[in-house]
Design an enzyme around this catalytic site. Structure first.
Site, PDB file in Angstrom:
ATOM      1  N   ARG A 245       0.840  -1.197   0.000  1.00  0.00           N
ATOM      2  CA  ARG A 245       0.000   0.000   0.000  1.00  0.00           C
ATOM      3  C   ARG A 245       0.872   1.243   0.000  1.00  0.00           C
ATOM      4  O   ARG A 245       1.972   1.252   0.543  1.00  0.00           O
ATOM      5  CB  ARG A 245      -0.901   0.042   1.243  1.00  0.00           C
ATOM      6  CG  ARG A 245      -2.138  -0.855   1.188  1.00  0.00           C
ATOM      7  CD  ARG A 245      -3.123  -0.390   0.120  1.00  0.00           C
ATOM      8  NE  ARG A 245      -4.344  -1.174   0.129  1.00  0.00           N
ATOM      9  CZ  ARG A 245      -4.509  -2.322  -0.522  1.00  0.00           C
ATOM     10  NH1 ARG A 245      -3.500  -2.835  -1.215  1.00  0.00           N
ATOM     11  NH2 ARG A 245      -5.671  -2.949  -0.484  1.00  0.00           N
ATOM     12  N   GLU A 274      -2.899   7.739  -6.349  1.00  0.00           N
ATOM     13  CA  GLU A 274      -2.919   6.757  -7.430  1.00  0.00           C
ATOM     14  C   GLU A 274      -3.985   7.100  -8.467  1.00  0.00           C
ATOM     15  O   GLU A 274      -5.131   7.403  -8.091  1.00  0.00           O
ATOM     16  CB  GLU A 274      -3.166   5.358  -6.851  1.00  0.00           C
ATOM     17  CG  GLU A 274      -2.033   4.890  -5.973  1.00  0.00           C
ATOM     18  CD  GLU A 274      -2.248   3.531  -5.339  1.00  0.00           C
ATOM     19  OE1 GLU A 274      -1.286   2.959  -4.802  1.00  0.00           O
ATOM     20  OE2 GLU A 274      -3.392   3.041  -5.389  1.00  0.00           O
ATOM     21  N   HIS A 293      -0.391   0.158  -9.253  1.00  0.00           N
ATOM     22  CA  HIS A 293      -1.170  -0.665  -8.322  1.00  0.00           C
ATOM     23  C   HIS A 293      -1.886  -1.790  -9.074  1.00  0.00           C
ATOM     24  O   HIS A 293      -3.093  -2.005  -8.929  1.00  0.00           O
ATOM     25  CB  HIS A 293      -2.184   0.192  -7.553  1.00  0.00           C
ATOM     26  CG  HIS A 293      -2.589  -0.430  -6.246  1.00  0.00           C
ATOM     27  ND1 HIS A 293      -3.030   0.301  -5.179  1.00  0.00           N
ATOM     28  CD2 HIS A 293      -2.633  -1.731  -5.846  1.00  0.00           C
ATOM     29  CE1 HIS A 293      -3.332  -0.510  -4.169  1.00  0.00           C
ATOM     30  NE2 HIS A 293      -3.094  -1.745  -4.552  1.00  0.00           N
TER      31      HIS A 293
END
Length: 352
Positions: A245, A274, A293
């Site tokens: 994360r 993000e 991600h």
């Protein structure tokens, strides 16, 4: 015969339509799709009458639809919140527990692709794959020995958090005869050994590892656990990999450690914001491989995560103990609320 239909809401879409196929076919579940662009009062009205809320991943989730105490206060019938993936940092678990609301995640359903991605980043960094590809495209690869990489065979990897993903990463690292260290304060030395690693404290892991790979959840405890001091403590030339994360590592501190030449490189799948903007400085280092991600979002994984989430909702809304319950301490209060709202008592927690 009247069917007691339980309303389950979600925004926009699941990772994979298999979840909607499963849940939409159930007579006792009313599956309601919400849209971020719709008027807020309409969305709040739908949420206020819902028993369950499938919370989107942080990258897609928009305010004010995080699993906050405020949201719970406006949803008197809410019994459960479920995160899209293994992480549940978009949900205030403490507030849910206080409200008698259970929290679930999809832990274990995308472990393999994330572990594979971590290994891929290690290999990409040591073999300088992204850098040498750019050199070919730029016409600067005439001296191939200037582009020489290194092996990972026999090196030491330090795994921070050796849960489902961490233990698979350890397994894959052992295929390269790597020494595997692990820092996980919630597991004993014996438990960590059973998962294929040697238990060490955090300082030892930083000082001895050629690669540090992060696989812990983002919590108050792990937020900014990698800052200037931790990067300085890592071995000169070591590689930092984070597929867990954003905000577990301090981006400015990582940037400084790379600029100084202390770290050999970094593989980053997660960012504070993000996706990161194209001018983000970490994206412009030759010794950084960055991905958006995407580690756990393979074709197979998004299907499996969505299927697992749907099946968990079926179990939960029919009174069974969900297999990936994050806050079991909420079960007594949840059970009383479930009986009041749904009309029957769910299974005792010990039946899980």
């Amino acid at each position: 015969m009247t069917v007691n239909r339980k309303r389950l809401v979600f925004f926009e879409r699941w990772f994979h339509p298999v979840a909607e196929d499963i849940l939409g076919a159930q007579d006792d579940i009313e599956l309601v799709r919400l849209h971020y662009g719709d008027p807020e009062p309409e969305n709040w009205s739908a949420l206020a009458s819902a028993c369950g809320y499938q919370v989107a991943a942080r990258t897609e989730l928009k305010e004010p639809w995080f699993g906050t105490a405020e949201l719970l206060s406006r949803c008197p019938r809410m019994l459960a919140l479920s995160s899209a993936g293994a992480g549940f940092d978009v949900i205030d678990v403490e507030a849910c527990t206080a409200a008698g609301v259970i929290v679930c995640n999809q832990s274990g359903t995308n472990s393999q692709p994330v572990a594979e991605h971590a290994i891929g980043l290690m290999l990409g960094l040591t073999k300088r794959i992204a850098f040498t590809n750019r050199a070919l495209l730029q016409g600067t690869a005439q001296d191939r020995f200037r582009l020489t990489g290194s092996n990972i065979m026999g090196k030491t990897v330090g795994i921070v958090g050796i849960g489902y993903i961490g233990r698979l990463t350890a397994k894959y690292c052992r295929a390269f005869d790597m020494r595997v260290l692990a820092y996980d304060p919630y597991l004993s030395a014996g438990e960590i050994a059973a998962r294929g690693a040697e238990k060490v404290d955090f300082a030892t892991l930083l000082e001895q590892s050629d690669f540090v790979s992060v696989h812990c959840p983002r919590t108050d405890e792990t937020l900014r656990m990698f800052g200037a001091e931790e990067f300085a403590r890592m071995k000169p030339g070591a590689f930092f990999v984070n597929t867990a994360r954003g905000m577990i590592h301090d981006e400015e501190a990582l940037l400084a450690a790379l600029q100084s030449g202390h770290l050999g490189g970094a593989g980053i799948d997660v960012f504070d914001v993000e996706p990161p903007p194209p001018d983000h400085p970490l994206l412009h280092f030759d010794n950084v491989i960055a991905t958006p991600h995407i580690a756990g979002a393979t074709h197979e994984a998004v299907h499996d995560m969505s299927k697992a989430a749907a099946e968990q909702w079926l179990a939960l809304l029919r009174g069974r103990v969900p297999p990936r319950l994050v806050n079991p301490e909420a079960w007594p209060a949840y059970s009383a609320r479930f009986e009041e709202i749904i009309g029957f008592r769910p299974d005792p927690l010990l039946a899980a």
